[in-house]
Design a protein around this motif. Structure first.
Motif, PDB file in Angstrom:
ATOM      1  N   PHE A  99       4.949  -5.678  -8.364  1.00  0.00           N
ATOM      2  CA  PHE A  99       4.275  -5.849  -7.080  1.00  0.00           C
ATOM      3  C   PHE A  99       2.768  -5.719  -7.215  1.00  0.00           C
ATOM      4  O   PHE A  99       2.261  -4.963  -8.052  1.00  0.00           O
ATOM      5  N   ASN A 100       2.051  -6.457  -6.363  1.00  0.00           N
ATOM      6  CA  ASN A 100       0.612  -6.305  -6.205  1.00  0.00           C
ATOM      7  C   ASN A 100       0.431  -5.090  -5.296  1.00  0.00           C
ATOM      8  O   ASN A 100       0.966  -5.058  -4.188  1.00  0.00           O
ATOM      9  N   VAL A 101      -0.280  -4.068  -5.763  1.00  0.00           N
ATOM     10  CA  VAL A 101      -0.244  -2.781  -5.068  1.00  0.00           C
ATOM     11  C   VAL A 101      -1.553  -2.029  -5.194  1.00  0.00           C
ATOM     12  O   VAL A 101      -2.292  -2.201  -6.164  1.00  0.00           O
ATOM     13  N   ILE A 102      -1.851  -1.208  -4.187  1.00  0.00           N
ATOM     14  CA  ILE A 102      -2.901  -0.195  -4.262  1.00  0.00           C
ATOM     15  C   ILE A 102      -2.333   1.080  -3.659  1.00  0.00           C
ATOM     16  O   ILE A 102      -1.355   1.043  -2.899  1.00  0.00           O
ATOM     17  N   GLY A 103      -2.961   2.220  -3.995  1.00  0.00           N
ATOM     18  CA  GLY A 103      -2.519   3.495  -3.445  1.00  0.00           C
ATOM     19  C   GLY A 103      -3.601   4.107  -2.575  1.00  0.00           C
ATOM     20  O   GLY A 103      -4.781   4.064  -2.929  1.00  0.00           O
ATOM     21  N   ARG A 104      -3.196   4.678  -1.452  1.00  0.00           N
ATOM     22  CA  ARG A 104      -4.148   5.394  -0.609  1.00  0.00           C
ATOM     23  C   ARG A 104      -4.159   6.860  -1.047  1.00  0.00           C
ATOM     24  O   ARG A 104      -3.202   7.331  -1.671  1.00  0.00           O
ATOM     25  N   PRO A 105      -5.202   7.631  -0.731  1.00  0.00           N
ATOM     26  CA  PRO A 105      -5.312   8.990  -1.243  1.00  0.00           C
ATOM     27  C   PRO A 105      -4.345   9.990  -0.613  1.00  0.00           C
ATOM     28  O   PRO A 105      -4.064  11.035  -1.187  1.00  0.00           O
ATOM     29  N   SER A 106      -3.850   9.687   0.573  1.00  0.00           N
ATOM     30  CA  SER A 106      -2.895  10.555   1.273  1.00  0.00           C
ATOM     31  C   SER A 106      -2.234   9.722   2.355  1.00  0.00           C
ATOM     32  O   SER A 106      -2.578   8.543   2.534  1.00  0.00           O
ATOM     33  N   ILE A 166       0.867  -1.184   0.000  1.00  0.00           N
ATOM     34  CA  ILE A 166       0.000   0.000   0.000  1.00  0.00           C
ATOM     35  C   ILE A 166       0.899   1.229   0.000  1.00  0.00           C
ATOM     36  O   ILE A 166       1.753   1.381   0.876  1.00  0.00           O
ATOM     37  N   THR A 167       0.710   2.097  -0.985  1.00  0.00           N
ATOM     38  CA  THR A 167       1.541   3.299  -1.114  1.00  0.00           C
ATOM     39  C   THR A 167       0.722   4.555  -0.840  1.00  0.00           C
ATOM     40  O   THR A 167      -0.500   4.505  -0.762  1.00  0.00           O
ATOM     41  N   GLU A 168       1.423   5.677  -0.752  1.00  0.00           N
ATOM     42  CA  GLU A 168       0.773   6.984  -0.711  1.00  0.00           C
ATOM     43  C   GLU A 168       0.598   7.444  -2.155  1.00  0.00           C
ATOM     44  O   GLU A 168       1.574   7.762  -2.828  1.00  0.00           O
ATOM     45  N   GLY A 169      -0.628   7.448  -2.627  1.00  0.00           N
ATOM     46  CA  GLY A 169      -0.921   7.978  -3.947  1.00  0.00           C
ATOM     47  C   GLY A 169      -0.739   6.997  -5.092  1.00  0.00           C
ATOM     48  O   GLY A 169      -0.143   5.927  -4.945  1.00  0.00           O
ATOM     49  N   PRO A 170      -1.262   7.391  -6.263  1.00  0.00           N
ATOM     50  CA  PRO A 170      -1.259   6.492  -7.416  1.00  0.00           C
ATOM     51  C   PRO A 170       0.082   6.386  -8.133  1.00  0.00           C
ATOM     52  O   PRO A 170       0.363   5.360  -8.739  1.00  0.00           O
ATOM     53  N   THR A 171       0.923   7.408  -8.076  1.00  0.00           N
ATOM     54  CA  THR A 171       2.163   7.341  -8.849  1.00  0.00           C
ATOM     55  C   THR A 171       3.185   6.430  -8.172  1.00  0.00           C
ATOM     56  O   THR A 171       3.928   5.721  -8.854  1.00  0.00           O
ATOM     57  N   ASP A 172       3.226   6.415  -6.838  1.00  0.00           N
ATOM     58  CA  ASP A 172       4.073   5.441  -6.139  1.00  0.00           C
ATOM     59  C   ASP A 172       3.565   4.032  -6.428  1.00  0.00           C
ATOM     60  O   ASP A 172       4.351   3.111  -6.632  1.00  0.00           O
ATOM     61  N   ALA A 173       2.240   3.873  -6.420  1.00  0.00           N
ATOM     62  CA  ALA A 173       1.653   2.560  -6.705  1.00  0.00           C
ATOM     63  C   ALA A 173       2.013   2.114  -8.121  1.00  0.00           C
ATOM     64  O   ALA A 173       2.361   0.949  -8.348  1.00  0.00           O
ATOM     65  N   ALA A 174       1.944   3.026  -9.078  1.00  0.00           N
ATOM     66  CA  ALA A 174       2.304   2.688 -10.465  1.00  0.00           C
ATOM     67  C   ALA A 174       3.766   2.274 -10.562  1.00  0.00           C
ATOM     68  O   ALA A 174       4.109   1.332 -11.287  1.00  0.00           O
TER      69      ALA A 174
END
Length: 195
Positions: free
Chosen positions: A96-103, A81-89
């Protein structure tokens, strides 16, 4: 080239990853914006984050906070789980299997719902390399620890802003895996990595 391809190049991620997060491009509020859909824990779109070329962000009026979830996200095994979509990308590009949180503090209930309907063996929370990011990651870990046996909180090496910047500086999938594997489960943050 198309705007999304140019955005991918500027962010140091692949266009394929941006497509997997359903990133679009539109003119709204008298400006050109990239669109990043936000989902709730069950996969319903609940809002849209807007991003300009210069990195400034806004949300479409009437929407709600949610998660950045790629179309190929799995609800089993390990997830980051990352902060935001660009780290997740960036991490998706590395496999990696990943999702991003909004902040750094947002999306807790949506993440709890997402994890609730899964069979994750491990959750790794990738915080930005600052105190606020680490505090938000530890707070999320406290919630997820009740749902998943192994929850880890990690940050990139000292002096690196976030995992996308680390990837742009040359970090590989094995570097990220070494960070995850070298971090103890929730409650213990590896000082050698966080500075």
């Amino acid at each position: 080239p198309l705007p999304r391809k140019q955005l991918a190049e500027s962010l140091g991620v692949t266009e394929e990853s941006l497509i997997s997060f359903r990133v679009g491009f539109t003119n709204i509020y008298d400006a050109n914006w990239f669109t990043f859909p936000l989902q709730d824990g069950q996969g319903r779109v609940v809002g849209i984050r807007l991003r300009k070329w210069n990195g400034s962000k806004l949300a479409v009026k009437g929407g709600r906070e949610g998660l950045f979830v790629p179309t190929d996200a799995k609800r089993t095994g390990q997830i980051v789980i990352t902060e935001g979509p660009t780290d997740a990308a960036a991490l998706r590009d590395l496999g990696f299997n990943v999702i991003g949180r909004p902040s750094c503090t947002g999306g807790v209930q949506h993440i709890a719902d997402f994890v609730q309907d899964s069979t994750f063996s491990e959750v790794a929370i990738a915080a930005d390399g600052d105190d606020v990011g680490m505090r938000g990651a530890v707070a999320l870990a406290g919630v997820l620890r009740l749902k998943v046996e192994v929850v880890k909180v990690m940050a990139p090496p000292a002096g690196v802003k976030d995992v996308r910047a680390w990837k742009m500086a040359g970090a590989s999938d094995s570097d990220i895996l070494a960070l995850i594997d070298g971090t103890e489960s929730y409650g213990f943050v590896s000082r050698s990595w966080c500075g």
